[in-house]
Design a protein around this motif. Structure first.
Motif, short mmCIF file in Angstrom:
data_model
loop_
_atom_site.label_atom_id
_atom_site.label_comp_id
_atom_site.label_asym_id
_atom_site.label_seq_id
_atom_site.Cartn_x
_atom_site.Cartn_y
_atom_site.Cartn_z
N TRP A 178 30.57 0.59 -22.69
CA TRP A 178 29.52 -0.08 -21.95
C TRP A 178 28.43 0.93 -21.59
CZ3 TRP A 178 30.67 -5.02 -22.42
CH2 TRP A 178 32.00 -5.36 -22.57
N ASP A 179 27.22 0.42 -21.38
CA ASP A 179 26.07 1.30 -21.16
C ASP A 179 26.08 1.95 -19.78
OD1 ASP A 179 25.11 0.72 -23.68
OD2 ASP A 179 23.87 -0.95 -22.98
N TYR B 39 31.24 0.03 -13.58
CA TYR B 39 31.27 -1.39 -13.95
C TYR B 39 32.66 -1.95 -13.68
CZ TYR B 39 33.34 0.89 -18.01
OH TYR B 39 34.12 1.68 -18.81
N SER B 40 32.76 -3.27 -13.76
CA SER B 40 34.02 -3.99 -13.79
C SER B 40 34.01 -4.88 -15.02
CB SER B 40 34.21 -4.84 -12.53
OG SER B 40 34.36 -4.03 -11.39
N VAL B 41 35.14 -4.96 -15.69
CA VAL B 41 35.20 -5.75 -16.92
C VAL B 41 36.57 -6.40 -17.01
CG1 VAL B 41 35.93 -3.75 -18.30
CG2 VAL B 41 34.83 -5.71 -19.42
N SER B 42 36.59 -7.65 -17.45
CA SER B 42 37.86 -8.38 -17.52
C SER B 42 37.79 -9.45 -18.60
CB SER B 42 38.17 -9.04 -16.17
OG SER B 42 37.14 -9.93 -15.80
N MET B 43 38.96 -9.95 -18.98
CA MET B 43 39.04 -11.05 -19.94
C MET B 43 38.91 -12.37 -19.20
SD MET B 43 39.63 -9.66 -22.97
CE MET B 43 40.29 -11.03 -23.91
N ILE B 44 38.19 -13.31 -19.77
CA ILE B 44 38.14 -14.65 -19.21
C ILE B 44 39.44 -15.37 -19.57
CG2 ILE B 44 37.01 -16.90 -19.47
CD1 ILE B 44 34.36 -15.45 -19.45
N GLN B 45 39.99 -16.07 -18.60
CA GLN B 45 41.31 -16.67 -18.77
C GLN B 45 41.28 -17.96 -19.59
OE1 GLN B 45 44.08 -14.96 -17.45
NE2 GLN B 45 42.47 -13.44 -17.10
N GLU B 46 42.47 -18.31 -20.10
CA GLU B 46 42.73 -19.60 -20.77
C GLU B 46 41.84 -19.82 -22.00
OE1 GLU B 46 42.84 -22.81 -17.98
OE2 GLU B 46 44.06 -21.70 -16.55
N GLN B 47 41.64 -18.77 -22.76
CA GLN B 47 40.92 -18.92 -24.02
C GLN B 47 41.87 -19.42 -25.11
OE1 GLN B 47 37.98 -15.81 -24.98
NE2 GLN B 47 38.62 -14.75 -23.12
N ASP B 48 41.31 -20.10 -26.09
CA ASP B 48 42.10 -20.66 -27.18
C ASP B 48 42.69 -19.56 -28.04
OD1 ASP B 48 42.63 -22.00 -29.87
OD2 ASP B 48 42.03 -23.72 -28.67
#
Length: 516
Positions: free
Chosen positions: A356-357, A361-370
């Protein structure tokens, strides 16, 4: 006006041969007129002392309210033929859950919205409503959700038919607040966890839609009061994981979501001090465990041979691994490194960190993806970058910004500063401190600073964007967050060094902070 002084009434307590005195135990009685009178005196004193700041307080409050956008909507997340999302209207108290039927993201703009659950309608005129664990059946017909109106952890499970809009007769009481509801893949059965008299989740039940609750089947019971029982579904939807968890130990049982009437299968028996989590990927299980690995390591084993475990990547103590996100064509891992949240791709037996630039920062995966998605959705933010949803193409790695949370008014991120400094404590341990302030805050010498710190339960204090902070920063105030021991910012050792026999260390922070 002088501050009120509470009277002292000595009260002695003895427990485990330890004697302590509490001079203010009398204030424990909330119905005591003297207690009420004292609290009213405290409130009067506060109002009097703060009166000179009324104009400033009102100004800050109005600026904060003005920063709230008229409406907010999450980036839709694909699940089968639908894209699901949540939106919030400024004038409404509760969010609205909705979906659109679309083949891909390009069709969303022209697709018609279908509201799946409007909590504002559900709330009606009640003073309080909480809903959690919203779960959609695999055929996308039924929506299960938990509802509570008294503020306890005991929720009621309801099922809504999205075809007819009706609430079914299947009403299940005393379900735990979260991680307690999952569907079988056929949509005929729902699994749920209930509470015991100590308000702990302890029993896993199976309910068949359309039948009486009295016919439900008990599948698992956690009898150890130091353990809690939770359930979750694999990214692939193939398995339901029933996890018994204490603060130091884990045990997982597997339920085949394609064959919901089969008995749970033990993955690995509990052993004191061994924590682990399980995910499913194609023909394998992926295991994230702290066995012989303080900051957790990744192993794999065939679905049909749980004991044949092999490393996926070499253990690296600099990486504190926390989550596994397997998609059909790519496995992602979340965790911490360098004091910050990180996301890695698993490539050829190695972890490749997403770059990341910004330095903070904080970074995470979005839940309930296909599971079969062609894009992976990442959530990114910092003290100066609003919450941003980024799409990453699984095959090419190409990134696209799908949405950045809007900020009302004229927000120029280049006028604000964020930085990480390391501050030595009295015993010589360097503690990371995150700073956030406006560029001109120090032009006239020292500036007022608000320092916050929290070090317990392994909770990490990560940088996040808040438009509510901007009016305070614009006044020249510096905001500082000390990531003290007891959290997990620097891995498990950082957590362990702030608990039990080391519990005093989080509060023994004394330092001088100079910003250059």
């Amino acid at each position: 006006m002088n501050p009120p002084i509470a009277k002292k009434i000595p009260q002695t307590f003895e427990l485990h041969e330890d004697i302590r005195q509490d001079d203010y135990y009398w204030m424990n009685d909330k119905t005591n007129p003297e207690v009420i009178a004292y609290l009213e005196a405290e409130n009067s004193y506060y109002n009097e002392v703060m009166k000179p700041l009324e104009n400033s307080t009102t100004e800050l409050y109005e600026a904060m309210v003005a920063s709230i956008p008229a409406s907010e909507s999450q980036v839709p997340v694909q699940s089968g033929p639908y894209f699901y999302y949540i939106r919030q209207e400024k004038e409404l108290q509760y969010p609205i859950y909705a979906r659109k039927h679309a083949i891909d993201r390009a069709q969303l703009a022209s697709a018609e919205e279908e509201i799946t659950l409007d909590l504002n309608t559900l709330a009606s005129d009640d003073d309080y409503l909480s809903t959690t664990d919203i779960r959609i059946s695999n055929d996308h017909r039924y929506l299960a959700y938990l509802e509570n109106r008294d503020g306890t952890d005991s929720y009621t499970l309801f099922v809504k038919d999205l075809h007819t809009g009706e609430i079914l007769q299947d009403v299940l009481p005393n379900v735990y607040i979260y991680s307690s509801v999952e569907w079988s893949n056929c949509g005929k059965y729902i699994f749920y966890v209930i509470l015991n008299d100590l308000q702990r989740p302890h029993q896993l039940w199976r309910h068949e839609i359309g039948t009486a609750v009295t016919d439900d089947v008990l599948l698992l019971e956690e009898t150890d009061v130091t353990f809690n029982l939770f359930i979750s579904k694999s990214q692939s939807s193939r398995f339901i994981f029933a996890t018994s968890k204490s603060t130091t130990t884990t045990e997982v049982q597997l339920i085949d979501a394609d064959n919901p009437l089969t008995a749970p299968r033990l993955f690995d028996a509990r052993r004191e001090g061994v924590e682990y989590g399980v995910e499913h990927w194609e023909n394998d299980f992926i295991l994230l465990t702290n066995e012989n690995a303080l900051n957790f390591t990744l192993l794999r084993c065939p679905v049909e041979n749980l004991s044949a475990r092999t490393p996926i990547v070499s253990y690296n103590e600099a990486y504190f691994l926390k989550g596994i996100y397997p998609f059909k064509h790519q496995v992602y891992v979340t965790g911490r490194a360098n004091g910050l949240e990180q996301v890695w791709r698993v490539e050829e037996n190695a972890l490749v960190q997403l770059e990341w630039d910004e330095a903070i920062y904080s970074v995470s995966m979005i839940q309930e993806q296909d599971y079969e998605t062609t894009e992976v959705l990442i959530q990114y933010q910092s003290y100066i970058t609003p919450k941003t949803t980024i799409s990453i193409d699984i095959e090419s790695g190409e990134r696209h910004v799908l949405q950045e949370t809007p900020v009302t008014g004229d927000y120029d991120r280049t006028q604000y500063v964020q930085q990480q400094v390391w501050v030595p404590t009295a015993e010589g341990v360097n503690v990371p401190v995150l700073l956030h302030y406006k560029k001109n805050a120090l032009d006239n010498g020292p500036a007022p600073l608000i320092l916050s710190a929290y070090g317990s339960y392994g909770y990490s204090s990560d940088p996040f964007f808040s438009a509510y902070r901007l009016p305070v920063l614009d006044k020249g105030v510096i905001l500082a967050t000390a990531q003290v021991r007891g959290g997990s910012e620097l891995g498990r050792s950082w957590y362990f060094n702030g608990k039990m026999q080391h519990k005093k260390t989080p509060s023994q922070i004394s330092f001088r902070l100079r910003i250059i």
